[in-house]
Design a protein around this motif. Structure first.
Motif, PDB file in Angstrom:
ATOM      1  N   GLN A 175     -29.959  33.028  19.962  1.00  0.00           N
ATOM      2  CA  GLN A 175     -29.612  34.448  19.863  1.00  0.00           C
ATOM      3  C   GLN A 175     -29.839  35.191  21.171  1.00  0.00           C
ATOM      4  N   GLY A 176     -30.540  34.565  22.094  1.00  0.00           N
ATOM      5  CA  GLY A 176     -30.776  35.163  23.398  1.00  0.00           C
ATOM      6  C   GLY A 176     -32.117  35.868  23.483  1.00  0.00           C
ATOM      7  N   LEU A 191     -38.722  35.904  40.807  1.00  0.00           N
ATOM      8  CA  LEU A 191     -37.644  36.609  40.120  1.00  0.00           C
ATOM      9  C   LEU A 191     -37.133  37.785  40.943  1.00  0.00           C
ATOM     10  N   LYS A 192     -35.836  38.029  40.817  1.00  0.00           N
ATOM     11  CA  LYS A 192     -35.166  39.109  41.537  1.00  0.00           C
ATOM     12  C   LYS A 192     -34.524  40.050  40.517  1.00  0.00           C
ATOM     13  N   PRO A 193     -34.293  41.289  40.900  1.00  0.00           N
ATOM     14  CA  PRO A 193     -33.622  42.213  39.963  1.00  0.00           C
ATOM     15  C   PRO A 193     -32.286  41.675  39.464  1.00  0.00           C
ATOM     16  N   GLU A 194     -31.588  40.938  40.296  1.00  0.00           N
ATOM     17  CA  GLU A 194     -30.294  40.385  39.883  1.00  0.00           C
ATOM     18  C   GLU A 194     -30.417  39.257  38.848  1.00  0.00           C
ATOM     19  N   ASP A 195     -31.638  38.837  38.551  1.00  0.00           N
ATOM     20  CA  ASP A 195     -31.850  37.868  37.471  1.00  0.00           C
ATOM     21  C   ASP A 195     -31.896  38.547  36.103  1.00  0.00           C
ATOM     22  N   THR A 196     -31.880  39.860  36.089  1.00  0.00           N
ATOM     23  CA  THR A 196     -31.914  40.606  34.834  1.00  0.00           C
ATOM     24  C   THR A 196     -30.690  40.276  33.982  1.00  0.00           C
ATOM     25  N   ALA A 197     -30.940  39.826  32.756  1.00  0.00           N
ATOM     26  CA  ALA A 197     -29.860  39.418  31.868  1.00  0.00           C
ATOM     27  C   ALA A 197     -30.454  38.996  30.523  1.00  0.00           C
ATOM     28  N   VAL A 198     -29.584  38.787  29.560  1.00  0.00           N
ATOM     29  CA  VAL A 198     -29.969  38.097  28.343  1.00  0.00           C
ATOM     30  C   VAL A 198     -29.794  36.602  28.605  1.00  0.00           C
ATOM     31  N   TYR A 199     -30.828  35.833  28.349  1.00  0.00           N
ATOM     32  CA  TYR A 199     -30.802  34.400  28.597  1.00  0.00           C
ATOM     33  C   TYR A 199     -30.604  33.661  27.270  1.00  0.00           C
ATOM     34  N   TYR A 200     -29.655  32.728  27.291  1.00  0.00           N
ATOM     35  CA  TYR A 200     -29.298  31.968  26.104  1.00  0.00           C
ATOM     36  C   TYR A 200     -29.567  30.482  26.304  1.00  0.00           C
TER      37      TYR A 200
END
Length: 123
Positions: free
Chosen positions: A115-116, A86-95
């Protein structure tokens, strides 16, 4: 109607791994293509990976290819996303998302959404 519930998100250091799961309920006799999308703050929702009902066809976004693996279990009505390196740019809400028919990679093709779950990767 199909209800989708994601789980497995959290905080992880760069280089680490997480496994997301999505449990489907309701009208799950299929065939449904399933997908994962993600949305970072201030950015549009983007495609991550999709898998056909039979699991014979799988697509990945270039940004996650070789690091993420999507899989599904039609008996348990679940779809998973194994995320490695994992990379910092993978940070997100995953749906998690579902659609009837074949695969798709545009968010507007998908009929049902969870809902994520938040994934945060620290550097």
């Amino acid at each position: 109607q199909v209800q989708l519930v994601e789980s497995g998100g959290g905080l992880v250091q760069a280089g680490g791994s997480l496994r997301l799961s999505c449990a489907a309920s309701g009208r799950t006799f299929g065939p449904y293509a399933m997908a994962w999308f993600r949305q970072a703050p201030g950015k549009e929702r983007e495609f991550v990976a999709s898998i056909s009902w039979s699991s014979n066809n799988i697509y990945y976004a270039d940004s996650v290819k070789g690091r993420f693996t999507i899989s599904r279990d039609n008996v348990k009505n679940t779809v998973s996303l194994q995320m490695n390196s994992l990379k910092p740019e993978d940070t997100a809400v995953y749906y998690c998302a579902a659609k009837t028919g074949g695969l798709g990679y545009r968010f507007d093709e998908y009929d049902y959404w969870g809902q994520g779950t938040q994934v945060t990767v620290s550097s």
